[in-house]
Design a protein around this motif. Sequence first.
Motif, PDB file in Angstrom:
ATOM      1  N   ASN A 165       0.874  -1.173   0.000  1.00  0.00           N
ATOM      2  CA  ASN A 165       0.000   0.000   0.000  1.00  0.00           C
ATOM      3  C   ASN A 165       0.909   1.221   0.000  1.00  0.00           C
TER       4      ASN A 165
ATOM      5  N   GLN B  75      -2.133   7.640  -4.117  1.00  0.00           N
ATOM      6  CA  GLN B  75      -2.242   6.438  -3.306  1.00  0.00           C
ATOM      7  C   GLN B  75      -2.537   5.248  -4.199  1.00  0.00           C
TER       8      GLN B  75
ATOM      9  N   SER C  16      -2.688   0.704  -4.240  1.00  0.00           N
ATOM     10  CA  SER C  16      -2.770  -0.545  -3.492  1.00  0.00           C
ATOM     11  C   SER C  16      -2.787  -1.691  -4.490  1.00  0.00           C
TER      12      SER C  16
ATOM     13  N   THR D 129      -5.838   4.375  -6.139  1.00  0.00           N
ATOM     14  CA  THR D 129      -7.079   4.586  -5.397  1.00  0.00           C
ATOM     15  C   THR D 129      -7.454   6.066  -5.336  1.00  0.00           C
TER      16      THR D 129
END
Length: 613
Positions: A109, A126, A128, A133
Amino acid sequence: MGNQIHQLPDHIANQIAAGEVIQRPASVVKELVENAVDASATKITVKIKDAGKTLIQVIDNGKGMSETDARMAFERHATSKIAEAKDLFHLTTMGFRGEALASIAAITNLTLKTRTHEDELGTELQLSGSQVTTQEPVQCPAGCNFQIKNLFFNVPARRKFLKKDTTEFKHISEEFIRVALTHPEIEFELIHNDQVTYNLPATNLKQRIINIFGKTYNDKLIPIETQTTLGHIHGFIGKTELAKKSPGEQYFFANNRFMRHPYFYKAVMLAFEPLLQKGQFPVFFIYFDVDPDTIDVNIHPTKTEIKFENDKALWQILQAAVKEAIGKHNLTPSIDFDMENSIEIPVASNQPEPATAPEIKVNPGYNPFEKEQSYQRHDSFKQYERKNPQENWETLYQDFDRQDSESELRFKRETDLDTNTQTDNFSSARFFQLKQKYILSHVKSGVMLIDQKRAYERIIFEQLQQNLNLEKSSTQPSLFPDEFNPNPLAADTLREIIPELAKLGFQIEEQNDLFLIKGVPGELTDLQPGQLLEHLLANLDEANPDLHESLTSLVASKLAQISSMNHHKALSQEEMEHLTESLFTCQMPNYTPEGKPILRILTLEEIDKLLTN
């Protein structure tokens, strides 16, 4: 065929690539720190939690990335460092494949905050498992701030095989050190679990080495430098006092890139061969500055293998440079003529003292009519008088079968060491010492040889083990505690083994990044506590404690080995007898804790064969 060929999805391909590039948390640190160096950063901070399993954060003040570049950076084979194939043959940057960020994002992550120096707002991204995301503007300093959480969260098999935190952090520190050694002009900081491990200000190369490995390196580094048409070789080699028992602090760099090169390694080892004992390895930090066109770094995913176009010529230049540095600093060993027991010859003086006439001493109280006393030999010869054997020690070997290495040697009690054989003119002494290393004794079957140092090692080890089993280890308190200031990696190891050391009789307390040694085991009082711990930590690092079930037993073994290092010394007849008695009271007098033989009996038949024409 039942199975059809198909193309793998990107997220699966990225996980496969990550298996080659990202092997452990240290791989993530290496890739991100190298990217920060390529971004012209002048300060790089690495924050680690739980040895990288929970958090890896790398912050730099480099160029930063725009919103578009930040998104593109996580695509496979996306890079700003090369544009065409020919660029591979004159690389000047640490990275070039464009695989690292995509591989990291596939198994973690990840959060990135970045801003260029020209922009007012930065970008927060961000991801993951390779999937973006969120992406939004953010206020942040110029440069890049990577936060890596939950490493291998979607590859549980890889996470399961990670070692314990101390081992993984050692790998992280090693990768950190390799980059820090190539760029002393950059400020580096490594923080583990909110504790600063390394704080390295911008400086020169020698001071950077001292800041990393400790102040003891200050006067033990020898510079080497040679400039040729093939390249510039420079750096430092360590004096023989820094030699280790394993090839640890040995660094080769090519154009500021760490490399492993067995061919060049042999050149350095051959140069040091006359200076070091067997099993010792020199310390060196050697840098090659060569034309990028003459090397190939695109061989292994980790980029630690490099091929040189002129490796044979560089090999000779390297060996000559090391030998020259050794010669300039007079490290060559002096000739040993074995003069220990020779007559001392006085050195001539320009102003000799006046000669004095010999004096004749007369005893005025001498009475020739008194009963004449028997002649007494000089006290120095008394130690060679034949004595009756002490009880319960002369358990010597019989039926010794050298062909069966796994069979235990059997003992037979001999109440007299061949006293009935008057034809042996060996000597009336029971023990002899050879080169302050071996103890010899004649027995009925031949001659027994004992390795003095290994015998001490076995005796001390069993004493420590006995104290552990009885849970009453003896401690000798120190009137003035010794201060011990190890390097950060050694300090972490010491913190881990302090409970085991306490069981053995050590009293150690930590105060303000210093360790106070307030007591040592009673069996080890003859040693300097600080030097003892320094050797112990080095030996534990070489032995890899993760492979041993009992750390306490390993510590006891290494302590016994280290404490016996200085036992190559002259011994009296009483000391040799006491050593032999103590050895044969051990449960396993045949071998050291590491399995090395302590003694051997040369039978008369074997001696006859050696002297047969």
